[in-house]
Scaffold this active site. Structure first.
Site, PDB file in Angstrom:
ATOM      1  N   GLY A  33       0.823  -1.392  -0.026  1.00 27.60           N
ATOM      2  CA  GLY A  33       0.054   0.033  -0.056  1.00 27.60           C
ATOM      3  C   GLY A  33       0.835   1.268   0.016  1.00 27.60           C
ATOM      4  N   CYS A  34       0.305   2.341   0.525  1.00 29.94           N
ATOM      5  CA  CYS A  34       0.899   3.326   0.420  1.00 29.94           C
ATOM      6  C   CYS A  34       2.468   3.353   1.264  1.00 29.94           C
ATOM      7  CB  CYS A  34       0.183   4.470   1.691  1.00 29.94           C
ATOM      8  SG  CYS A  34       1.033   6.064   1.791  1.00 29.94           S
ATOM      9  N   PHE A  35       3.452   3.956   0.221  1.00 29.22           N
ATOM     10  CA  PHE A  35       4.806   3.612   0.924  1.00 29.22           C
ATOM     11  C   PHE A  35       5.080   4.682   2.104  1.00 29.22           C
ATOM     12  CE2 PHE A  35       6.039   5.996  -3.534  1.00 29.22           C
ATOM     13  CZ  PHE A  35       5.646   7.104  -3.186  1.00 29.22           C
ATOM     14  N   TYR A 176      -3.806  11.595   7.198  1.00 28.00           N
ATOM     15  CA  TYR A 176      -4.149  10.582   5.950  1.00 28.00           C
ATOM     16  C   TYR A 176      -4.265   9.167   6.490  1.00 28.00           C
ATOM     17  CZ  TYR A 176      -2.575   7.027   2.978  1.00 28.00           C
ATOM     18  OH  TYR A 176      -2.434   5.890   1.909  1.00 28.00           O
TER      19      TYR A 176
END
Length: 202
Positions: A33-35, A176
């Site tokens: 997912g999001c790095f 986020y």
């Protein structure tokens, strides 16, 4: 005399523990997912000297955040195997992803957010072992886990503003991460082991 004694002790250390004397850092390439999140989760581990955000898995050369088609958002983890083994690193990795999501990770959907372990020949069997034991720990068939194991390919470093994003943009990152529901989902999947290390079945 003191110099001779020091030299003698160094020889003994080399004889009885040669690996630690010449320990060579290794690297792992992981997508989850999001790095921003995976980088932040793994860089705090003892034995990890660097985590770099980037792209890997695709054929496109010089990918960018705006165009990395075919690649997954990934991190390159540099670690000291004398402090943390590759297996232990993967234990932590699994505890920071949702292994059941075949469409991405958490609120981020699409191919670039799929969970992938990129391995060399020395890492492949370990990755398979950890994935198998993770399925046993969760009490499900390994077929239910959507974490792919693929050969390592070129890792492309992401733009500078993505590196250490969580530290440089702490408020934005926390908003986020919370809005994405990452931590809640990890807790649902892994319970008290979420974000720490999965408890593998023996």
């Amino acid at each position: 005399m003191n110099k001779f004694l020091l030299f003698f002790l160094m020889i003994l250390v080399f004889i009885f523990n040669p690996i630690s004397v010449y320990s060579i850092d290794q690297d792992a390439i992981l997508a989850g997912g999001c790095f921003w999140c995976l980088e932040h989760d793994l860089e705090k581990l003892d034995g990890v000297s660097e985590v770099v955000s980037g792209y890997s898995g695709g054929e496109l050369k010089n990918p960018t955040y705006q165009n990395h088609q075919g690649h997954q958002e990934s991190v390159k983890v540099t670690f000291d195997p004398d402090v943390i083994s590759y297996k232990k690193l993967l234990n932590v990795y699994f505890s920071n992803i949702d292994p059941f999501d075949n469409e991405g990770q958490f609120c981020d959907k699409g191919d670039s957010y799929r969970a992938v372990i990129f391995t060399d020949e020395n890492q492949k069997d370990v990755a398979r072992e950890v994935r198998k034991k993770a399925s046993l720990s969760l009490g499900v068939s390994e077929d239910n886990l959507k974490v792919s194991i693929k050969p390592k390919s070129v890792f492309w470093k992401a733009e500078d503003y993505h590196q250490d994003f969580a530290d440089k943009n702490e408020f934005r990152y926390k908003i986020y991460r919370y809005s994405c529901g990452r931590d809640q989902r990890l807790k649902d999947v892994w319970g008290e082991k979420a974000g720490i290390s999965i408890e593998l079945a023996k």
